[in-house]
Design a protein around this motif. Structure first.
Motif, PDB file in Angstrom:
ATOM      1  N   MET A 288      57.729  41.323  40.541  1.00 36.01           N
ATOM      2  CA  MET A 288      56.989  42.399  41.209  1.00 36.01           C
ATOM      3  C   MET A 288      56.810  42.055  42.697  1.00 36.01           C
ATOM      4  O   MET A 288      56.379  40.950  43.015  1.00 36.01           O
ATOM      5  CB  MET A 288      55.612  42.540  40.546  1.00 36.01           C
ATOM      6  CG  MET A 288      54.951  43.870  40.842  1.00 36.01           C
ATOM      7  SD  MET A 288      53.301  43.979  40.099  1.00 36.01           S
ATOM      8  CE  MET A 288      53.686  44.070  38.366  1.00 36.01           C
TER       9      MET A 288
ATOM     10  N   LYS B 145      55.352  41.652  46.438  1.00 36.76           N
ATOM     11  CA  LYS B 145      53.997  41.248  46.809  1.00 36.76           C
ATOM     12  C   LYS B 145      53.067  42.440  47.076  1.00 36.76           C
ATOM     13  O   LYS B 145      51.928  42.459  46.614  1.00 36.76           O
ATOM     14  CB  LYS B 145      54.055  40.368  48.058  1.00 36.76           C
ATOM     15  CG  LYS B 145      53.811  38.895  47.742  1.00 36.76           C
ATOM     16  CD  LYS B 145      53.707  38.103  49.028  1.00 36.76           C
ATOM     17  CE  LYS B 145      53.092  36.740  48.764  1.00 36.76           C
ATOM     18  NZ  LYS B 145      53.100  35.908  49.962  1.00 36.76           N
TER      19      LYS B 145
ATOM     20  N   LYS C  98      52.143  44.215  43.946  1.00 42.24           N
ATOM     21  CA  LYS C  98      51.191  43.422  43.173  1.00 42.24           C
ATOM     22  C   LYS C  98      49.772  43.556  43.739  1.00 42.24           C
ATOM     23  O   LYS C  98      48.808  43.773  42.998  1.00 42.24           O
ATOM     24  CB  LYS C  98      51.633  41.954  43.208  1.00 42.24           C
ATOM     25  CG  LYS C  98      50.851  41.051  42.307  1.00 42.24           C
ATOM     26  CD  LYS C  98      51.469  39.667  42.346  1.00 42.24           C
ATOM     27  CE  LYS C  98      50.544  38.645  41.752  1.00 42.24           C
ATOM     28  NZ  LYS C  98      51.096  37.297  41.878  1.00 42.24           N
TER      29      LYS C  98
ATOM     30  N   MET D 110      46.557  45.162  41.920  1.00 39.31           N
ATOM     31  CA  MET D 110      45.320  44.401  41.748  1.00 39.31           C
ATOM     32  C   MET D 110      44.125  45.156  42.316  1.00 39.31           C
ATOM     33  O   MET D 110      43.056  45.217  41.688  1.00 39.31           O
ATOM     34  CB  MET D 110      45.435  43.028  42.449  1.00 39.31           C
ATOM     35  CG  MET D 110      46.193  41.996  41.644  1.00 39.31           C
ATOM     36  SD  MET D 110      46.324  40.430  42.519  1.00 39.31           S
ATOM     37  CE  MET D 110      44.657  39.797  42.303  1.00 39.31           C
TER      38      MET D 110
ATOM     39  N   ALA E 212      45.175  43.406  33.105  1.00 36.77           N
ATOM     40  CA  ALA E 212      45.578  42.564  34.236  1.00 36.77           C
ATOM     41  C   ALA E 212      46.205  41.257  33.749  1.00 36.77           C
ATOM     42  O   ALA E 212      47.191  40.784  34.304  1.00 36.77           O
ATOM     43  CB  ALA E 212      44.370  42.274  35.120  1.00 36.77           C
TER      44      ALA E 212
ATOM     45  N   LEU F 177      49.814  41.254  35.085  1.00 37.27           N
ATOM     46  CA  LEU F 177      49.898  40.437  36.298  1.00 37.27           C
ATOM     47  C   LEU F 177      49.837  38.940  36.016  1.00 37.27           C
ATOM     48  O   LEU F 177      50.538  38.161  36.642  1.00 37.27           O
ATOM     49  CB  LEU F 177      48.766  40.817  37.252  1.00 37.27           C
ATOM     50  CG  LEU F 177      48.822  42.233  37.833  1.00 37.27           C
ATOM     51  CD1 LEU F 177      47.459  42.648  38.354  1.00 37.27           C
ATOM     52  CD2 LEU F 177      49.851  42.299  38.944  1.00 37.27           C
TER      53      LEU F 177
ATOM     54  N   GLU G 259      45.404  36.270  38.263  1.00 35.03           N
ATOM     55  CA  GLU G 259      45.101  37.552  38.899  1.00 35.03           C
ATOM     56  C   GLU G 259      43.976  38.261  38.152  1.00 35.03           C
ATOM     57  O   GLU G 259      43.076  38.850  38.763  1.00 35.03           O
ATOM     58  CB  GLU G 259      46.355  38.444  38.929  1.00 35.03           C
ATOM     59  CG  GLU G 259      47.424  38.001  39.915  1.00 35.03           C
ATOM     60  CD  GLU G 259      48.277  36.853  39.405  1.00 35.03           C
ATOM     61  OE1 GLU G 259      48.043  36.375  38.272  1.00 35.03           O
ATOM     62  OE2 GLU G 259      49.192  36.419  40.137  1.00 35.03           O
TER      63      GLU G 259
ATOM     64  N   ASP H  53      55.798  50.677  35.777  1.00 33.46           N
ATOM     65  CA  ASP H  53      56.352  49.627  36.607  1.00 33.46           C
ATOM     66  C   ASP H  53      57.873  49.619  36.531  1.00 33.46           C
ATOM     67  O   ASP H  53      58.553  49.398  37.514  1.00 33.46           O
ATOM     68  CB  ASP H  53      55.788  48.281  36.132  1.00 33.46           C
ATOM     69  CG  ASP H  53      55.837  47.258  37.234  1.00 33.46           C
ATOM     70  OD1 ASP H  53      55.483  47.629  38.365  1.00 33.46           O
ATOM     71  OD2 ASP H  53      56.237  46.124  36.979  1.00 33.46           O
TER      72      ASP H  53
END
Lengths: 168, 120
Positions: free
Chosen positions: A1, A3, A6, A10, A48, A52, A56, A165
């Motif tokens: 993913m 930056k 991401k 988040m 999450a 992630l 995270e 995603d």
């Protein structure tokens, strides 16, 4: 993913968990037992963790707890949130790999039980009333129901986020 | 549904039933006790021997954490008014036996009935 992607995800999950946390705080308790609540915000922590990663998810949880006590609750509630949140996070991190994705609800139940145990411990420490321990069984029972509910929700939410995603 | 799933559903269902049963038992078969101990922020605020109460009265507790009105009757005690957010303390109703304490967490207030002695 990437930056940026991401970071955006988040931030979005943090905002989302804060919103559900604040809204949930406004809902009157269904039963007159202190500490019984749905814990919808934990759904976001689980999502999450799966989408992630644990680190995270921990960061999102930390920001949500601090901001959550600013918007709803206050300093006293912060103590409860930290104890419950940290314990739930630790237990879910440790048990996540032991269960298949289909059984995320079990991880969620264990997390909810840990959360309630942490909150009960803080309540007993603050009030110095050991008798509050009689609430332990009912808090475990409630964790089984609410944990299963939020765990199933987190499973479907994770699938949806992963689908999005892939499409992007 | 695979075996592992079934096994864990059974485990959680069993724990759920045991916990509900245990709480119901604790609630309905409270131990003997006559002294209501009111605590605020971990400190004993007041001890009331409910057996010696002859006329019901109210007691207002105002602390840095908030306001609760306690109703004391011969043999039992309850919270009848409070300015906390959830009012769980009021909805917990009247207690007359040792067992499940009344608690108002936002105000760090607990009311617990202990055995028939005062060790203040």
């Amino acid at each position: 993913m990437p930056k940026t992607r991401k970071l955006t995800l988040m931030a979005m999950l943090t905002a989302l968990s804060l919103i559900v946390f604040v809204i949930e705080a406004q809902i009157p308790a269904p039963v007159p037992i202190p500490g019984v609540k749905l814990g919808i915000a934990n759904m976001i922590t689980l999502v999450a963790m799966l989408v992630l990663g644990r680190r995270e998810a921990g960061l999102i949880l930390l920001v949500r707890i601090i901001l959550g006590s600013v918007f709803a609750g206050g300093v006293s509630a912060l103590l409860f949130s930290i104890a419950g949140g940290a314990l739930a996070y630790a237990v879910m991190c440790l048990t996540l790999k032991s269960f298949p994705e289909k059984m995320l609800w079990a991880v969620s139940i264990l997390g909810a039980a840990a959360h309630n145990a942490g909150q009960l411990a803080v309540a007993i420490a603050l009030t110095k009333t050991a008798g509050l321990l009689v609430y332990a069984p009912v808090l475990i029972a409630s964790a089984i129901v609410t944990g299963a509910f939020t765990g199933l929700g987190a499973m479907y939410l994770t699938r949806a986020v992963k689908r999005l995603d892939k499409r992007a | 549904m695979n075996m592992k799933m079934k096994k864990w559903i059974a485990i959680f269902a069993a724990i759920f039933l045991v916990c509900i049963g245990a709480f119901a038992l604790l609630r309905h078969f409270g131990m003997q006790g006559t002294v209501a101990v009111i605590r605020v922020d971990g400190e004993v605020y007041e001890k009331i021997n409910l057996d010696t109460v002859t006329v019901a009265y109210d007691m207002e507790i105002r602390t840095e954490f908030g306001y609760n009105k306690i109703h004391i009757e011969p043999g039992s005690i309850s919270v009848t008014d409070a300015d906390c957010r959830d009012h769980i303390c009021i909805r917990q109703g009247t207690v007359a036996e040792a067992g499940v304490p009344i608690v108002c967490l936002p105000h760090r207030l607990t009311i617990e009935i202990e055995g028939g002695y005062i060790d203040a």
